[in-house]
Design an enzyme around this catalytic site. Structure first.
Site, PDB file in Angstrom:
ATOM      1  N   HIS A 468       0.821  -1.213   0.000  1.00  0.00           N
ATOM      2  CA  HIS A 468       0.000   0.000   0.000  1.00  0.00           C
ATOM      3  C   HIS A 468       0.858   1.267   0.000  1.00  0.00           C
ATOM      4  O   HIS A 468       0.333   2.380  -0.187  1.00  0.00           O
ATOM      5  CB  HIS A 468      -0.917  -0.006   1.225  1.00  0.00           C
ATOM      6  CG  HIS A 468      -2.208   0.721   1.018  1.00  0.00           C
ATOM      7  ND1 HIS A 468      -2.487   1.429  -0.123  1.00  0.00           N
ATOM      8  CD2 HIS A 468      -3.306   0.862   1.821  1.00  0.00           C
ATOM      9  CE1 HIS A 468      -3.694   1.974  -0.021  1.00  0.00           C
ATOM     10  NE2 HIS A 468      -4.211   1.648   1.144  1.00  0.00           N
ATOM     11  N   ASP A 472      -2.245   2.266  -4.469  1.00  0.00           N
ATOM     12  CA  ASP A 472      -3.456   2.720  -3.787  1.00  0.00           C
ATOM     13  C   ASP A 472      -4.569   1.676  -3.940  1.00  0.00           C
ATOM     14  O   ASP A 472      -4.512   0.807  -4.815  1.00  0.00           O
ATOM     15  CB  ASP A 472      -3.925   4.056  -4.368  1.00  0.00           C
ATOM     16  CG  ASP A 472      -2.954   5.193  -4.055  1.00  0.00           C
ATOM     17  OD1 ASP A 472      -2.301   5.126  -2.999  1.00  0.00           O
ATOM     18  OD2 ASP A 472      -2.852   6.121  -4.871  1.00  0.00           O
TER      19      ASP A 472
END
Length: 497
Positions: A468, A472
């Site tokens: 992450h 995204d």
């Protein structure tokens, strides 16, 4: 003419290796491509073949030494066994004469060189016990570090008088392991052998062990399983026992433990993790601690892929000489999705993001010794047939333990198929420094609503684990949706949609 023997290519991320075993000694005649020694890295074992025929005139890097890629290992004098080869026995002679000359002197057995970054090791297995007669250079024990297994040879002939560090002991790089009393055992080897026969009444195997040096991994496996050398049929060169031979031989039967009232410990077996397994565990945990790992899920109706595969599998196999499986569809679907969401195919290097303008697809393969991830290079440029052929070849190499370091390095994205083992859903763990891994699962028929009606469809759950820090949620979900779309309508792959 002299030919140099150097460390072969070890792979992109491997900067050093340890000399595990020399199968030849100075003065020995060698042929082209005959195996000279074996190197061990933190990932695989690498064999070093002879680059020329001649005589092994000099060994530059001894067993236990840590060497870098392209480092000089040995020198070979090409041609007849003359010239320098005649000097080799003279260099080794003083070692053999020391025992009778000193008669009864004590020689310390020390931890050999472990490598620059290795400060300690664990005594894994002793192959000799106190009172045993040992020959010079005969293997006494095996140490395990967090990278490789290191064999410890006897520095002199004699009798093993004392074992200072027992199995399971952690020792530093300069520790004393044992003490050998010279002369006593070396002076009368025949009598010692007779005594051993009378005591043990076992088969005479020391000669075989001296003549043929088994693979270090095989010796370790035999010790762990309680197998004697004569219980395993070797398939390697000159009958050399390989690790897979030990697996085929199976474990020796163990005597049943005496029952204890209200005590389950008698039914337990405690086995210390190998240093290598500890390293794997630590690195997997490091991947969780370093990356901001997250998993997103979806599911795909596999009717389209299954129908296309059933329609063309016979013609495909007839033309390309390989079966049409599901994996090529997943590889192509992922390559298609990675072009739209390039951050899933990228990696973090310090404060930079490195985007890959190519796809080197790692494909997880189950083997007898564990999971390996060979790489299909430039998968985005290859056809279905080329991908199927390469996966089949890499899978066979993996199961036979013949994958090279180069074939497991450089992956940019990975596919893991837990479905072959029956997994319905899982969260795969990232393979650093990669930023994404796709988990495939079992195809299971489930009721689905299609066009307002409930129908039975072959469904598969898909899982994408991603970092992450650079991917995204929108990008991860988009990637997985594109994979789903390509699988549910594989014609999209042909039209680049």
């Amino acid at each position: 003419m002299t030919t140099e023997v150097r460390v072969p290519a070890l792979g992109e991320s491997v900067t050093e290796a340890t000399i595990a075993t020399w199968f030849k000694k100075p003065g020995d005649r060698v042929e082209v491509d005959e195996m000279l020694c074996e190197l061990e890295t933190d990932k695989v074992t690498v064999e070093v073949p002879s680059p020329a025929a001649g005589t092994l005139s000099e060994i530059v890097a001894e067993e236990g030494s840590t060497v870098e890629p392209n480092a000089l290992l040995a020198q070979i004098s090409e041609g007849a066994a003359g010239g320098k080869s005649a000097d080799a026995p003279k260099a080794a002679a003083p070692k053999k004469e020391e025992a009778p000359a000193t008669g009864g002197a004590s020689v310390d057995v020390m931890v050999p060189a472990l490598g620059e970054s290795v400060t300690e090791a664990t005594v894994a297995t002793w192959f000799k016990k106190v009172g045993d007669t040992v020959a010079a250079d005969e293997m006494l024990c095996e140490l395990e570090t967090d990278k490789v297994s290191v064999e410890v040879p006897a520095p002199a002939a004699g009798v093993l008088a004392e074992i200072v560090a027992v199995e399971g002991t952690t020792v530093d790089a300069k520790a004393k392991l044992a003490v050998i009393t010279e002369g006593a055992g070396g002076a009368k080897p025949a009598a010692a052998t007779a005594d051993e026969k009378a005591t043990d009444a076992g088969p005479e195997t020391p000669t075989l062990r001296k003549d043929v040096e088994d693979a270090p991994s095989a010796k370790k496996a035999m010790a762990e399983k309680g197998l004697d050398r004569d219980q395993v049929q070797g398939s390697g060169r000159d009958g050399r026992v390989m690790k897979e031979d030990v697996a085929k031989a199976g474990a020796a039967p163990k005597a049943p433990a005496a029952p204890k009232a209200v005590d389950d410990s008698a039914r337990e077996e405690r086995v210390k993790m190998t240093r290598l397994r500890q390293t794997i565990a630590r690195r997997l945990k490091d991947a969780q601690n370093t990356a901001a790992m997250l998993t997103t899920y979806n599911e795909a109706d596999m009717s389209g892929v299954m129908g296309l595969r059933n329609e063309y599998k016979d013609a495909f196999e007839k033309k390309h000489k390989v079966k049409l499986g599901f994996m090529s569809f997943f590889v192509k679907a992922c390559c298609h999705a990675l072009k739209e969401v390039p951050e899933v195919n990228a990696e973090i290097d310090g404060t930079d993001v490195v985007y890959k303008n190519f796809v080197n697809m790692g494909v997880a393969v189950g083997t007898p010794s564990g999971l390996v991830v060979p790489v299909v290079r430039d998968a985005d440029q290859k056809s279905f047939a080329a991908i199927e052929k390469e996966i089949a070849e890499l899978g066979k190499k993996g199961r036979d333990g013949k994958l090279s370091m180069a074939e497991m390095q450089g992956g940019t994205f990975t596919i893991s198929n837990g479905g072959v083992y029956g997994s319905l859903m899982s969260s795969p763990i990232l393979n650093p420094p990669q930023s994404g891994i796709l988990g495939m699962h079992k195809i299971q028929e489930r009721p689905m609503v299609v066009g307002g009606e409930i129908v039975i469809r072959p469904m598969m759950y898909l899982a994408l684990s991603y970092d992450h820090r650079i991917v995204d949620g929108k990008g991860a979900v988009t990637f997985l949706v594109r994979v789903k779309e390509a699988l549910e309508d594989p014609r999209r792959l042909l039209m680049d949609l």
